[in-house]
Structures are given as C-alpha cells and as structure tokens.
Design an enzyme around this catalytic site. Sequence first.
Site, PDB file in Angstrom:
ATOM      1  N   ARG A  66       0.474  -1.275   0.165  1.00 47.39           N
ATOM      2  CA  ARG A  66       0.295  -0.092   0.253  1.00 47.39           C
ATOM      3  C   ARG A  66       1.116   1.299   0.108  1.00 47.39           C
ATOM      4  O   ARG A  66       0.794   2.141  -1.350  1.00 47.39           O
ATOM      5  CB  ARG A  66      -0.965   0.073   1.300  1.00 47.39           C
ATOM      6  N   HIS A  70       0.670   4.569  -3.045  1.00 55.09           N
ATOM      7  CA  HIS A  70       0.941   6.142  -1.763  1.00 55.09           C
ATOM      8  C   HIS A  70       2.057   6.807  -2.854  1.00 55.09           C
ATOM      9  O   HIS A  70       1.361   7.830  -2.882  1.00 55.09           O
ATOM     10  CB  HIS A  70       0.068   5.661  -1.211  1.00 55.09           C
ATOM     11  N   ASP A  71       3.230   6.107  -2.685  1.00 57.88           N
ATOM     12  CA  ASP A  71       3.998   6.728  -3.028  1.00 57.88           C
ATOM     13  C   ASP A  71       4.197   6.975  -4.440  1.00 57.88           C
ATOM     14  O   ASP A  71       4.122   8.304  -4.869  1.00 57.88           O
ATOM     15  CB  ASP A  71       4.973   6.586  -2.804  1.00 57.88           C
ATOM     16  N   GLY A  76       4.794  10.866  -9.017  1.00 58.93           N
ATOM     17  CA  GLY A  76       5.427   9.509  -9.596  1.00 58.93           C
ATOM     18  C   GLY A  76       6.217   8.568  -7.939  1.00 58.93           C
ATOM     19  O   GLY A  76       6.003   9.667  -7.355  1.00 58.93           O
ATOM     20  N   ASN A  98      -3.235   8.736   4.526  1.00 57.68           N
ATOM     21  CA  ASN A  98      -2.348   8.293   4.723  1.00 57.68           C
ATOM     22  C   ASN A  98      -1.730   8.228   5.923  1.00 57.68           C
ATOM     23  O   ASN A  98      -1.004   7.620   6.479  1.00 57.68           O
ATOM     24  CB  ASN A  98      -1.549   9.423   3.933  1.00 57.68           C
ATOM     25  N   HIS A 195      -5.856  -5.728  -3.212  1.00 53.68           N
ATOM     26  CA  HIS A 195      -7.247  -5.704  -1.789  1.00 53.68           C
ATOM     27  C   HIS A 195      -7.411  -7.508  -1.700  1.00 53.68           C
ATOM     28  O   HIS A 195      -8.001  -7.473  -0.860  1.00 53.68           O
ATOM     29  CB  HIS A 195      -8.188  -5.198  -2.048  1.00 53.68           C
ATOM     30  N   THR A 196      -6.599  -8.293  -2.312  1.00 55.48           N
ATOM     31  CA  THR A 196      -7.095  -9.620  -1.662  1.00 55.48           C
ATOM     32  C   THR A 196      -6.092  -9.691  -0.435  1.00 55.48           C
ATOM     33  O   THR A 196      -6.134 -10.609   0.564  1.00 55.48           O
ATOM     34  CB  THR A 196      -6.095 -10.568  -2.923  1.00 55.48           C
ATOM     35  N   ASP A 244     -10.700  -9.830   2.500  1.00 51.75           N
ATOM     36  CA  ASP A 244     -10.663 -10.820   1.695  1.00 51.75           C
ATOM     37  C   ASP A 244     -11.526 -11.941   3.066  1.00 51.75           C
ATOM     38  O   ASP A 244      -9.830 -11.945   3.689  1.00 51.75           O
ATOM     39  CB  ASP A 244      -9.830 -11.630   0.605  1.00 51.75           C
ATOM     40  N   THR A 247      -9.339 -16.448   3.034  1.00 46.96           N
ATOM     41  CA  THR A 247      -7.490 -16.024   3.038  1.00 46.96           C
ATOM     42  C   THR A 247      -7.276 -14.733   3.150  1.00 46.96           C
ATOM     43  O   THR A 247      -6.207 -14.195   1.708  1.00 46.96           O
ATOM     44  CB  THR A 247      -7.276 -16.461   1.151  1.00 46.96           C
ATOM     45  N   ASP A 252      -3.742 -14.040  -3.627  1.00 46.53           N
ATOM     46  CA  ASP A 252      -4.462 -14.730  -4.859  1.00 46.53           C
ATOM     47  C   ASP A 252      -5.613 -14.250  -5.470  1.00 46.53           C
ATOM     48  O   ASP A 252      -5.238 -13.442  -5.030  1.00 46.53           O
ATOM     49  CB  ASP A 252      -4.554 -16.028  -4.556  1.00 46.53           C
TER      50      ASP A 252
END
Length: 325
Positions: A66, A70-71, A76, A98, A195-196, A244, A247, A252
């Site tokens: 993450r 965010h960087d 860039g 942040n 976001h898994t 999720d 898992t 995955d």
Amino acid sequence: MASSKGSWAALALLLFAALASTAVNGDHKLSARYYDETCPNVQRVVRAVMAYKVASEPAVAPALLRLFFHDCFVNGCDGSVLLDGTHFSESEKDALPNASLRGFEVIDEIKSVLEHDCPATVSCADVLALASRDAVAMLGGPAWSMPLGRMDSRTADRDAADNLPSPHDNYTSLVSTFRERGLDARDMTALSGAHTVGMASCVNYRARVYCSDGDTNIDPSFAETRRQSCPAGDNEDGGMAPFDEQTPMTFDNAYYKDLIARRGLLSSDQALYGSGGRQDDLVEMYSRDGKKFAKDFAKAMVKMGNIRPSKGTTVEVRLNCKMVN
C-alpha cells in the site's frame, strides 16, 4: 602531507557528487541491472530484511504494498511519502488518506543497511519499490524483475496526497484517476487485486455496509457481518476488517470472487463489478484464472513503478528516507 590533503579533497568531491541534487529531465531510463556495479547486493539486502520483518509481523507485507501505491500516485515513484514534515514543508504522511500508512520503519532499516554497504547509492524510492515487490512474493504472490534507478524527491505534496483515490469512488472516477497516471482500466483492475490481502478500517467501509452512500450492490449477509464490528455513527469507533475473509494474508485471486459475490469491502472495490460489459468480463476472468491475474498484476506493478516525477522536480539519493540531504 600534500598527498593526504589531495586524497581528502578528492574524497570530498566524490561525496559532493554523490549527494548533489539534480532535476528530472525525462532522459534517465530505469533498469533491473541499475545497481549491478554500484551496489550488487541491494536485492539480497532488501529481501533479507523483509523476510525477517514479515516473519515477525506478517501485516507489514500488505502495508508496504500500500505504501508503494501511495507514493507512486503522488507525483510519481519518488519516495516523497517517506518524508517527515518540517517547519518549512508539510508531509504527505499527514494527509487524510495516508493517516493509516505503516511500514516506514522497515524502509528505514533496509536503507540503514544499504548505507553501510554502499553509501549514497540506493534511493529510498527504489528501496520501497523492491520491498513492495518482495512483500507480494512473501504472501504467495508473483515475483517480477523490478526496474530500478529512481531518484528521491526533495519535496512532498500533501495537497495531492489528500486527493488519492477514495474508498467511495465509483468506476468512472477510478478510471479517470488511473488514466491520469498512464494506467488503463486493465491495469486498474489488476492493481486493485492488491486488496486480496490486508485490512481496512471501519471508517472506510461504514457507508457501504449501511448503504448510506447509495451503494446497494452488496450481499445482505456480508453487510450484516461487517456491521457487527462497525457501528453506524460517524463518531463511533470501529474495528478493522479483512478485504478478503477467506484468505486474508494470501496473495491470490479471491478478491475477484468476492466481487462477483457482491462481497467487496469498499465501495471502490465493488465498483469494479456489476455494470456489465468488458469490465465484468475482466473480473470474471481473474476470478477463474489466478495465473492470469498474477501475470497482469506484476505487469501493472512495473508500469505503475515507472511513473516518473514531474519534469523539473529536484531529486537526489537521500541518505535518510525521512529527510532531504
């Protein structure tokens, strides 16, 4: 004696050259072999520190993934998110999106080791890029060759950080935000698969599970489960929930299966599925074919990692990731 003075003068000139700031001109090319001569052990060092940190605190891995996102999404991939605020400049760390970022101390530790092994050579931006890549692999996800050679910005942009993609964004807003950074809808859908793994705070999914933002595309039983740890009132504290449930710490393709089941945690997650057409086809393909998702995710991470600071941005290789030289 004169020879000694000459040696010191030469050393001082070399150090000055190493620390000197420059400006982005668009000609510098990234390469996976960028440090082969100047710091050949860079990837081994990053991997070793990451393995130690993730073994003791697995949640560090999704946090660093993450952090890289965010960087890169603010002027860039230039390490600007790592800078602390000063009396003269604000920090991106203080921007609302942040506020819950973590993992800074891991980047600092990696950088400290590298400064011992090859001083003033490896940028904080490259450290973060490699750490995020290794984080994915350590969670069971794909590995890839990460182009290197980024430089560190001497400035941060809190205002831009305040305008990072929102957990409440709809599909149109998401596509526009990613397109502005040179990423298409396929890149966006693959990168969203990050976001898994990881967790989100109640404040970011409260509106979705109570349908107060107009998002009704949600499985009722899922909404009820999430409400149990997320009170309705805006002033009420709430817990964290996994993106999720099945898992939560394995990289995955379960995220896409959740979207099809209308169990995306954030409104911006569920926005990727349900409107029909080619976008739904893409989510369904990733839900069936984990290898295809992994391949597209790695490709999109490289593409995102190639987002360069604006032309004319003053850059350097920081000795300390928290502050400019």
